[in-house]
Scaffold this motif. Structure first.
Motif, short mmCIF file in Angstrom:
data_model
loop_
_atom_site.label_atom_id
_atom_site.label_comp_id
_atom_site.label_asym_id
_atom_site.label_seq_id
_atom_site.Cartn_x
_atom_site.Cartn_y
_atom_site.Cartn_z
N CYS A 240 22.95 22.20 -50.78
CA CYS A 240 22.31 22.29 -49.41
C CYS A 240 21.16 21.47 -49.24
O CYS A 240 20.94 20.68 -48.40
CB CYS A 240 21.70 23.78 -49.18
N GLY A 241 20.22 21.34 -50.36
CA GLY A 241 19.08 20.34 -50.40
C GLY A 241 19.50 18.82 -50.29
O GLY A 241 19.00 17.95 -49.56
N LEU A 242 20.69 18.76 -51.22
CA LEU A 242 20.85 17.16 -51.21
C LEU A 242 21.75 16.55 -49.99
O LEU A 242 21.34 15.42 -49.32
CB LEU A 242 21.69 16.95 -52.36
N ASP B 197 11.09 18.62 -40.66
CA ASP B 197 9.76 17.84 -41.26
C ASP B 197 9.46 17.87 -42.84
O ASP B 197 8.92 16.70 -43.18
CB ASP B 197 8.49 18.39 -40.55
N LEU B 198 10.00 18.79 -43.27
CA LEU B 198 9.60 18.84 -44.75
C LEU B 198 10.62 19.62 -45.59
O LEU B 198 11.28 20.58 -44.77
CB LEU B 198 8.08 19.74 -45.13
N VAL B 199 11.19 19.31 -46.90
CA VAL B 199 12.01 19.76 -47.49
C VAL B 199 11.47 20.00 -48.95
O VAL B 199 11.02 19.11 -49.73
CB VAL B 199 13.44 19.02 -47.89
N LEU B 200 10.88 21.34 -49.14
CA LEU B 200 10.14 21.78 -50.17
C LEU B 200 11.19 22.74 -50.98
O LEU B 200 11.69 23.56 -50.84
CB LEU B 200 8.96 22.72 -49.62
N ALA B 201 11.05 22.26 -52.44
CA ALA B 201 11.92 22.92 -53.21
C ALA B 201 11.28 23.24 -54.86
O ALA B 201 10.40 22.48 -55.15
CB ALA B 201 12.95 22.09 -53.81
N ASP B 202 11.51 24.43 -55.41
CA ASP B 202 11.09 24.79 -56.55
C ASP B 202 12.62 25.03 -57.46
O ASP B 202 12.89 26.33 -57.36
CB ASP B 202 10.00 26.11 -56.41
N ILE B 203 12.98 24.19 -58.03
CA ILE B 203 14.34 24.37 -58.77
C ILE B 203 13.87 23.92 -60.30
O ILE B 203 13.42 22.90 -60.60
CB ILE B 203 15.36 23.49 -58.04
N VAL C 40 12.71 25.36 -47.18
CA VAL C 40 12.30 25.71 -48.57
C VAL C 40 13.52 26.26 -49.31
O VAL C 40 14.17 27.01 -49.06
CB VAL C 40 11.32 26.91 -48.28
N LEU C 41 13.57 25.76 -50.39
CA LEU C 41 14.52 25.95 -51.38
C LEU C 41 13.92 26.51 -52.90
O LEU C 41 13.29 25.68 -53.46
CB LEU C 41 15.49 24.80 -51.93
#
Length: 528
Positions: A80-82, A105-111, A144-145
């Protein structure tokens, strides 16, 4: 130039990457919608990856993915994020059209696990450090991921903290995708508006994940089933089942049933999609065959039309040659008729001049008293006859010449005995010509008639006869006249009417009526 070459090289590289991935251009929107059909992780080989269908931002803003380890939760999150970042960077994405990606505007991830001995960070602490930064930045227009939300600490506290974080992000308007093992988050997703469950399918029989994403179905761990398949004692498994609450057991059974039903539905949907694709392929094939047949038909028709056009053109050329030949002959005939008409016109002019000359010469001469039985000359007609009556109130009397009687003005008569003569002299040439023209005019007047018989004539004979007849009729003031051509094949009638239509002496013409000869006669009105 270097800048242009760089941009061209970058564009070519993007195109090559799209071809290598068999990618497609997604539709972009600014409403937070992500709709991916048969999406693939770009870094997994096409032969190994299992495509997924993913959706976010239409009926819900947050998606909670649960299920066993190595089931594909994290791969779904990364896909989804990529794909979102690729679309925002202007790249095609490895997904089937029509797919749609939002511009965030922003793609925020904690993976992943950012634990560090050097920095004294545990798994929980490393995740929490990233989540704190995300909560400070997240808001409307953010994606947000979160991977393994709430992991690394006491399960009850971790679950409570995960629910609170999801609540916060949902309230800020951010679009969130989170993976977790906590059962509490399954219930939270089922009971919270704007939040939806999802799970990665797992095959109990083979103890292998299928990597298919099931949206709307919460996942289960299948821990007891896996342990039993691997050979753990039945007593231990039975004891473990008694340790969980009856409500939790029923919940797990319900989820298992839902998952099984969803799998059956998906299988049927896949079969229906396959049939639909086959039907569309058959339809395309039929359309192609139809177009091919239509094209062949058009080619055959075009060939037939070309052949017919060639025949028509050949026939037209032959007809034009025949018409041209006929026109040449007709032109020759018209030339002869024109010369004849000119000669007749010249004769008429000579007659007029002679008549005027005689009138002038005899203006002072008076016929005296008219006596019945005496011979007189009609000056204008150059005819001698016997007076058969005395002048009437209009000065007209009857003069008889042979078997013909006609009315003339008394003042235009001259006693024969008083005709001037030039003794011993021969008539001058002009006078002889005048008498000849006058005699010709008189003869034509005496033989003038109101009808012309054309039956039995050829077309050229008929035209010459009509022309001569019309001259006599106009000269004698006769109108209308009848031209008798008969019915027959209609050729003579057509020739007659064609000539009348072009002749300037004719005012109008019509077919004969009952009593006039019907279709065998043409009646013409002349311009006098």
């Amino acid at each position: 130039n270097l800048q242009l070459l760089t941009e061209l090289d970058f564009a070519m590289a993007k195109g090559k990457l799209s071809l290598d991935m068999k990618a497609a251009a997604p539709a972009l929107n600014s409403e937070g919608r992500i709709v991916l059909h048969q999406a693939r992780h770009p870094l997994i080989k096409k032969e190994d990856v299992v495509p997924i269908d993913f959706e976010l931002g239409i009926n819900y803003h947050s998606l909670v993915i649960t299920g066993p380890n190595t089931g594909g939760k994290t791969v779904t999150l990364k896909t989804c994020g990529l794909l979102t970042l690729m679309a925002m960077a202007g790249l095609h994405i490895p997904a089937r059209s029509p797919s749609e990606v939002a511009f965030f505007d922003l793609v925020l991830a904690d993976i992943g696990d950012e634990q560090s001995i050097e920095q004294s960070l545990s798994t929980f602490s490393s995740h929490m450090k990233e989540i704190i930064a995300i909560t400070e930045l997240a808001g409307p227009g953010s994606l947000v991921l979160l991977d393994e939300l709430g992991a690394g600490t006491d399960p009850s506290e971790g679950a409570a903290l995960a629910i609170a974080i999801l609540n916060f992000l949902n309230q800020t308007g951010a679009y969130t995708v989170a993976t977790t093992h906590y059962s509490e988050l399954k219930g939270y997703a089922m009971n919270t508006e704007g939040v939806e469950n999802a799970s990665c399918e797992f095959d109990i029989e083979s103890l292998q994940p299928t990597y298919k994403l099931l949206i709307g179905v919460p996942g289960v761990s299948h821990a007891f089933s896996i342990a039993q398949k691997l050979g753990l004692s039945q007593d231990i498994i039975a004891d473990a089942r008694q340790l969980i609450s009856e409500e939790s057991a029923r919940f797990e059974q319900l989820i298992t049933a839902i998952e099984s039903s969803q799998k059956e539905i998906d299988d049927k949907k896949s079969e229906a999609d396959k049939l639909q694709r086959e039907l569309q392929e058959m339809r395309r094939t039929l359309e192609q065959e139809k177009e091919k047949i239509a094209k062949e038909k058009q080619e055959l028709l075009a060939g037939a039309e070309a052949q017919a056009a060639e025949i028509v053109n050949k026939t037209r050329r032959q007809m034009e040659e025949i018409i041209e030949s006929l026109e040449e002959k007709r032109a020759e005939q018209r030339l002869g008729h024109r010369l004849e008409s000119e000669l007749r016109g010249q004769i008429s002019e000579v007659e007029k001049e002679l008549s005027a000359h005689r009138h002038k010469r005899s203006t002072d001469q008076q016929p005296g008293e008219i006596e019945i039985g005496e011979r007189y000359e009609a000056i204008d007609l150059n005819i001698e006859g016997v007076a058969k009556s005395l002048p009437d109130a209009k000065g007209q009397l009857v003069l008889e010449a042979g078997q013909i009687s006609f009315s003339v003005a008394a003042d235009r008569l001259r006693p024969v005995g008083k005709k001037p003569k030039a003794a011993g002299r021969r008539p001058r040439a002009g006078q002889a010509a005048g008498r000849t023209a006058a005699s010709l005019t008189t003869e034509r007047k005496m033989h003038a008639t109101t009808e012309l018989m054309l039956r039995g004539m050829r077309a050229d004979e008929a035209i010459a006869a009509i022309d001569h007849f019309l001259d006599d009729a106009v000269l004698n003031g006769i109108s209308p006249v009848r031209l008798i051509h008969g019915k027959g094949t209609g050729v003579l009638r057509q020739v007659t009417q064609d000539y009348l239509m072009r002749d300037s002496r004719v005012d109008s013409f019509r077919m004969g009526v009952e009593g006039e000869g019907g279709d065998g006669v043409t009646v013409a009105k002349l311009k006098l």
